[in-house]
Motif scaffolding. Structure first.
Motif, PDB file in Angstrom:
ATOM      1  N   TYR A 191      13.411  58.914  -3.523  1.00 24.46           N
ATOM      2  CA  TYR A 191      12.454  59.783  -4.214  1.00 24.46           C
ATOM      3  C   TYR A 191      13.025  61.182  -4.420  1.00 24.46           C
ATOM      4  O   TYR A 191      12.751  61.828  -5.439  1.00 24.46           O
ATOM      5  CB  TYR A 191      11.157  59.878  -3.405  1.00 24.46           C
ATOM      6  N   HIS A 192      13.823  61.641  -3.472  1.00 24.74           N
ATOM      7  CA  HIS A 192      14.355  62.995  -3.524  1.00 24.74           C
ATOM      8  C   HIS A 192      15.801  62.981  -4.027  1.00 24.74           C
ATOM      9  O   HIS A 192      16.574  62.083  -3.701  1.00 24.74           O
ATOM     10  CB  HIS A 192      14.295  63.644  -2.140  1.00 24.74           C
ATOM     11  N   HIS A 193      16.153  63.981  -4.780  1.00 21.61           N
ATOM     12  CA  HIS A 193      17.505  64.083  -5.315  1.00 21.61           C
ATOM     13  C   HIS A 193      18.538  64.165  -4.188  1.00 21.61           C
ATOM     14  O   HIS A 193      18.345  64.879  -3.203  1.00 21.61           O
ATOM     15  CB  HIS A 193      17.623  65.339  -6.187  1.00 21.61           C
ATOM     16  N   GLY A 194      19.644  63.454  -4.388  1.00 23.10           N
ATOM     17  CA  GLY A 194      20.725  63.477  -3.399  1.00 23.10           C
ATOM     18  C   GLY A 194      21.644  64.663  -3.605  1.00 23.10           C
ATOM     19  O   GLY A 194      22.805  64.525  -4.018  1.00 23.10           O
ATOM     20  N   ASN A 195      21.143  65.843  -3.289  1.00 23.94           N
ATOM     21  CA  ASN A 195      21.870  67.077  -3.591  1.00 23.94           C
ATOM     22  C   ASN A 195      23.211  67.173  -2.878  1.00 23.94           C
ATOM     23  O   ASN A 195      24.181  67.689  -3.431  1.00 23.94           O
ATOM     24  CB  ASN A 195      21.012  68.297  -3.251  1.00 23.94           C
ATOM     25  N   GLY A 196      23.279  66.682  -1.638  1.00 25.40           N
ATOM     26  CA  GLY A 196      24.543  66.751  -0.917  1.00 25.40           C
ATOM     27  C   GLY A 196      25.614  65.902  -1.576  1.00 25.40           C
ATOM     28  O   GLY A 196      26.767  66.327  -1.711  1.00 25.40           O
ATOM     29  N   THR A 197      25.235  64.699  -2.004  1.00 24.42           N
ATOM     30  CA  THR A 197      26.190  63.820  -2.678  1.00 24.42           C
ATOM     31  C   THR A 197      26.652  64.449  -3.975  1.00 24.42           C
ATOM     32  O   THR A 197      27.849  64.447  -4.299  1.00 24.42           O
ATOM     33  CB  THR A 197      25.545  62.453  -2.947  1.00 24.42           C
ATOM     34  N   GLN A 198      25.722  64.968  -4.749  1.00 21.77           N
ATOM     35  CA  GLN A 198      26.090  65.648  -5.993  1.00 21.77           C
ATOM     36  C   GLN A 198      27.077  66.774  -5.715  1.00 21.77           C
ATOM     37  O   GLN A 198      28.101  66.911  -6.405  1.00 21.77           O
ATOM     38  CB  GLN A 198      24.851  66.202  -6.682  1.00 21.77           C
ATOM     39  N   ASP A 199      26.781  67.578  -4.717  1.00 19.63           N
ATOM     40  CA  ASP A 199      27.612  68.736  -4.403  1.00 19.63           C
ATOM     41  C   ASP A 199      29.036  68.316  -4.036  1.00 19.63           C
ATOM     42  O   ASP A 199      30.022  68.930  -4.470  1.00 19.63           O
ATOM     43  CB  ASP A 199      26.954  69.495  -3.245  1.00 19.63           C
ATOM     44  N   ILE A 200      29.161  67.251  -3.266  1.00 18.52           N
ATOM     45  CA  ILE A 200      30.474  66.811  -2.781  1.00 18.52           C
ATOM     46  C   ILE A 200      31.367  66.358  -3.931  1.00 18.52           C
ATOM     47  O   ILE A 200      32.575  66.630  -3.946  1.00 18.52           O
ATOM     48  CB  ILE A 200      30.295  65.694  -1.734  1.00 18.52           C
ATOM     49  N   PHE A 201      30.791  65.692  -4.927  1.00 17.30           N
ATOM     50  CA  PHE A 201      31.601  65.101  -5.997  1.00 17.30           C
ATOM     51  C   PHE A 201      31.463  65.822  -7.337  1.00 17.30           C
ATOM     52  O   PHE A 201      31.951  65.324  -8.354  1.00 17.30           O
ATOM     53  CB  PHE A 201      31.220  63.620  -6.169  1.00 17.30           C
ATOM     54  N   TYR A 202      30.862  66.994  -7.361  1.00 13.73           N
ATOM     55  CA  TYR A 202      30.493  67.631  -8.620  1.00 13.73           C
ATOM     56  C   TYR A 202      31.692  67.980  -9.504  1.00 13.73           C
ATOM     57  O   TYR A 202      31.576  68.023 -10.726  1.00 13.73           O
ATOM     58  CB  TYR A 202      29.673  68.897  -8.337  1.00 13.73           C
ATOM     59  N   GLY A 233      34.547  70.982 -14.356  1.00 16.81           N
ATOM     60  CA  GLY A 233      35.978  70.730 -14.206  1.00 16.81           C
ATOM     61  C   GLY A 233      36.289  69.262 -14.472  1.00 16.81           C
ATOM     62  O   GLY A 233      35.821  68.679 -15.453  1.00 16.81           O
ATOM     63  N   ALA A 234      37.060  68.645 -13.570  1.00 18.46           N
ATOM     64  CA  ALA A 234      37.398  67.229 -13.711  1.00 18.46           C
ATOM     65  C   ALA A 234      36.168  66.341 -13.640  1.00 18.46           C
ATOM     66  O   ALA A 234      36.202  65.189 -14.099  1.00 18.46           O
ATOM     67  CB  ALA A 234      38.403  66.826 -12.633  1.00 18.46           C
ATOM     68  N   GLY A 235      35.081  66.861 -13.061  1.00 21.48           N
ATOM     69  CA  GLY A 235      33.859  66.081 -12.921  1.00 21.48           C
ATOM     70  C   GLY A 235      32.866  66.254 -14.054  1.00 21.48           C
ATOM     71  O   GLY A 235      31.759  65.699 -13.985  1.00 21.48           O
ATOM     72  N   GLU A 236      33.235  66.979 -15.092  1.00 20.38           N
ATOM     73  CA  GLU A 236      32.290  67.172 -16.194  1.00 20.38           C
ATOM     74  C   GLU A 236      31.935  65.829 -16.823  1.00 20.38           C
ATOM     75  O   GLU A 236      32.804  65.052 -17.204  1.00 20.38           O
ATOM     76  CB  GLU A 236      32.889  68.100 -17.244  1.00 20.38           C
TER      77      GLU A 236
END
Length: 334
Positions: A191-202, A233-236
């Protein structure tokens, strides 16, 4: 589907959290695990992979902090679990801070994620559970279920929050890349956004992160998860958020899932890691979607139809009386 669980995860047992202005019993408690274990049948124990895979994702100074925080809290004469009360408005480089209160603020972002005596043991073995289930998938089996507790998707490389301390899905994704998988997808349907995962691979292009979640304009974690966050960057282009309104039921959720799976197929990964949260359930006490138990097999089948080797990693879900049935329903559908 083989299911991995380790009893050390029960050692994590925080007592209270600050929620909506009051101290209340902590929602992420061992009863969640009891409910799921009673419903899913036999499990296999986790294998210890050591700290090395954890340190491929999380900074050493952060890991050392989580390991010692509760002991430092007790040494300072504090009762109960270690919990912060002050946070910097702007994140800064790691500082050599003396007080445990200051270090709690440096490595966390909310008041709902205390560090209890058994938190490090629980989080460590939660990560080992994900890594053990990953071994099964990398060895050629179609899928495996990592019953992780505490959950992980809110934890960043150097911070905790949202009941999360180590990011199990991210640790597994990095381990898969290190083992030779060229590209991986993490699909997050908590239900909640996985902000930590996003941050790690952004800023990376080898891991596609897709999250279907409650609109952060109304729901935690608020500051991450908006539709315009697409990577840099490379993750765009390798970050895709699908925020949905409160009250979302199965039809709207499936439409979002179809959109996500289309993106997965275009990316053509070797592995799918699913961050599965059952807090999308209509009676979840801290969430506001309207999925029912009979909807979870439909969602499970839809994801299985993507045809990818899949590691399912447990995230949230707090309607304890129904939690086991909802998890079992999802796994049966998959």
């Amino acid at each position: 589907m083989r299911k991995i669980w380790d009893a050390h995860q029960m050692e994590h047992a925080p007592v209270v959290e600050l929620h909506n202005g009051a101290f209340v019993p902590h929602a992420e408690h061992p009863g969640r695990a009891e409910s799921i274990l009673a419903a899913i049948g036999g499990t296999e124990p986790a294998r210890d992979h050591g700290e090395a895979p954890i340190l491929r994702v999380h900074r050493r100074d952060y890991v050392d902090f989580v390991k010692r925080a509760h002991a430092d809290w007790k040494a300072a004469g504090r009762p109960g679990d270690a919990a912060g009360y002050t946070w910097p408005v702007v994140r800064r480089r790691p500082l050599d801070l003396e007080r445990i209160d200051a270090r709690l603020g440096q490595y966390s972002y909310d008041a709902g994620t205390p560090i209890a005596e058994g938190t490090w043991a629980g989080a460590y073995w939660s990560a080992q559970t994900a890594l053990t289930a990953l071994d099964i998938v990398l060895a050629g089996e179609r899928s495996a279920f990592a019953f992780c507790r505490p959950p992980g998707h809110h934890a960043g490389a150097d911070y905790l929050g949202g009941y999360c301390y180590l990011n199990n899905a991210a640790i597994a994704a990095q381990a898969a890349i290190d083992a030779g998988a060229g590209r991986a997808v993490i699909l997050d349907i908590d239900y909640h956004h996985g902000n930590g995962t996003q941050d790690i691979f952004y800023d990376r292009g080898d891991v596609l992160f897709i999250s279907i979640h409650a609109d952060p304009r109304t729901d935690y974690p608020f500051y991450w998860g908006h539709a315009d966050e697409a990577g840099e960057g490379a993750g765009e282009g390798a970050n895709h958020n699908i925020p949905l309104p409160r009250g979302t039921a199965l039809a709207q959720f499936i439409a979002a899932l179809d959109e996500a799976i289309d993106r997965v197929r275009i990316f053509a990964p070797e592995l799918l890691i699913l961050s599965f949260g059952a807090d999308t359930f209509s009676s979840d006490p801290i969430s506001f979607f309207r999925l029912e138990t009979e909807d979870y097999p439909v969602i499970g089948r839809k994801i299985a139809d993507a045809g990818l080797p899949t590691l399912v990693v447990m995230e949230g879900g707090y309607a304890v009386d129904d939690l086991g049935a909802n998890v079992a329903a999802f796994l049966s559908g998959f």
